[in-house]
Design a protein around this motif. Structure first.
Motif, PDB file in Angstrom:
ATOM      1  N   THR A  22       0.833  -1.203   0.000  1.00 50.18           N
ATOM      2  CA  THR A  22       0.000   0.000   0.000  1.00 50.18           C
ATOM      3  C   THR A  22       0.865   1.250   0.000  1.00 50.18           C
ATOM      4  OG1 THR A  22      -1.773  -1.156   1.152  1.00 50.18           O
ATOM      5  CG2 THR A  22      -1.799   1.256   1.264  1.00 50.18           C
ATOM      6  N   MET A  26       0.696   3.990  -2.969  1.00 48.14           N
ATOM      7  CA  MET A  26       0.263   5.354  -2.650  1.00 48.14           C
ATOM      8  C   MET A  26       1.341   6.370  -3.020  1.00 48.14           C
ATOM      9  SD  MET A  26      -2.794   5.592  -1.173  1.00 48.14           S
ATOM     10  CE  MET A  26      -4.009   4.585  -0.386  1.00 48.14           C
ATOM     11  N   TYR A  29       1.150   6.743  -6.780  1.00 44.92           N
ATOM     12  CA  TYR A  29      -0.030   7.529  -7.151  1.00 44.92           C
ATOM     13  C   TYR A  29       0.182   9.008  -6.853  1.00 44.92           C
ATOM     14  CZ  TYR A  29      -2.504   3.003  -7.264  1.00 44.92           C
ATOM     15  OH  TYR A  29      -2.895   1.718  -7.528  1.00 44.92           O
ATOM     16  N   ALA A  30       0.809   9.307  -5.721  1.00 45.29           N
ATOM     17  CA  ALA A  30       1.074  10.700  -5.356  1.00 45.29           C
ATOM     18  C   ALA A  30       2.018  11.356  -6.351  1.00 45.29           C
ATOM     19  CB  ALA A  30       1.657  10.781  -3.942  1.00 45.29           C
ATOM     20  N   LYS A  39      -2.830  14.667  -4.590  1.00 47.54           N
ATOM     21  CA  LYS A  39      -1.437  14.345  -4.258  1.00 47.54           C
ATOM     22  C   LYS A  39      -1.269  14.231  -2.739  1.00 47.54           C
ATOM     23  CE  LYS A  39       3.145  15.861  -5.633  1.00 47.54           C
ATOM     24  NZ  LYS A  39       3.257  14.962  -6.757  1.00 47.54           N
ATOM     25  N   PHE A  42      -2.877  10.994  -1.296  1.00 46.65           N
ATOM     26  CA  PHE A  42      -2.059   9.802  -1.477  1.00 46.65           C
ATOM     27  C   PHE A  42      -0.788   9.844  -0.634  1.00 46.65           C
ATOM     28  CE2 PHE A  42      -4.399   9.267  -5.619  1.00 46.65           C
ATOM     29  CZ  PHE A  42      -5.034   8.097  -5.245  1.00 46.65           C
ATOM     30  N   GLU A  43      -0.211  11.021  -0.450  1.00 46.94           N
ATOM     31  CA  GLU A  43       0.972  11.140   0.408  1.00 46.94           C
ATOM     32  C   GLU A  43       0.632  10.780   1.852  1.00 46.94           C
ATOM     33  OE1 GLU A  43       2.200  15.157  -0.407  1.00 46.94           O
ATOM     34  OE2 GLU A  43       3.522  14.530  -2.046  1.00 46.94           O
ATOM     35  N   GLY A  45      -1.821   8.835   2.783  1.00 43.25           N
ATOM     36  CA  GLY A  45      -2.072   7.395   2.777  1.00 43.25           C
ATOM     37  C   GLY A  45      -0.782   6.602   2.828  1.00 43.25           C
TER      38      GLY A  45
END
Length: 61
Positions: A22, A26, A29-30, A39, A42-43, A45
């Motif tokens: 994960t 994440m 994705y960020a 952004k 996701f950071e 997360g």
């Protein structure tokens, strides 16, 4: 710390691996996000997943 069973060890391994995956996803994705709020989402997360992983790893030490 008391000894943990083999089943508990397997469960920890599974959970730690999941949080590691994960975290990596994440972070990726960020890096790809264009929108600042997405952004940041996701950071946060990724950070949360890493903290959870580190907490679980304490049971192994």
């Amino acid at each position: 710390m008391s000894n943990i069973s083999e089943l508990e060890l397997q469960n920890l391994r599974h959970l730690i691996g999941g949080f590691d995956t994960t975290h990596c996803k994440m972070k990726e994705y960020a890096q790809e996000a264009q929108d600042t709020q997405i952004k940041q989402f996701f950071e946060k997360g990724a950070q949360s997943a890493m903290q959870n992983k580190q907490q679980l790893m304490k049971f192994l030490g």
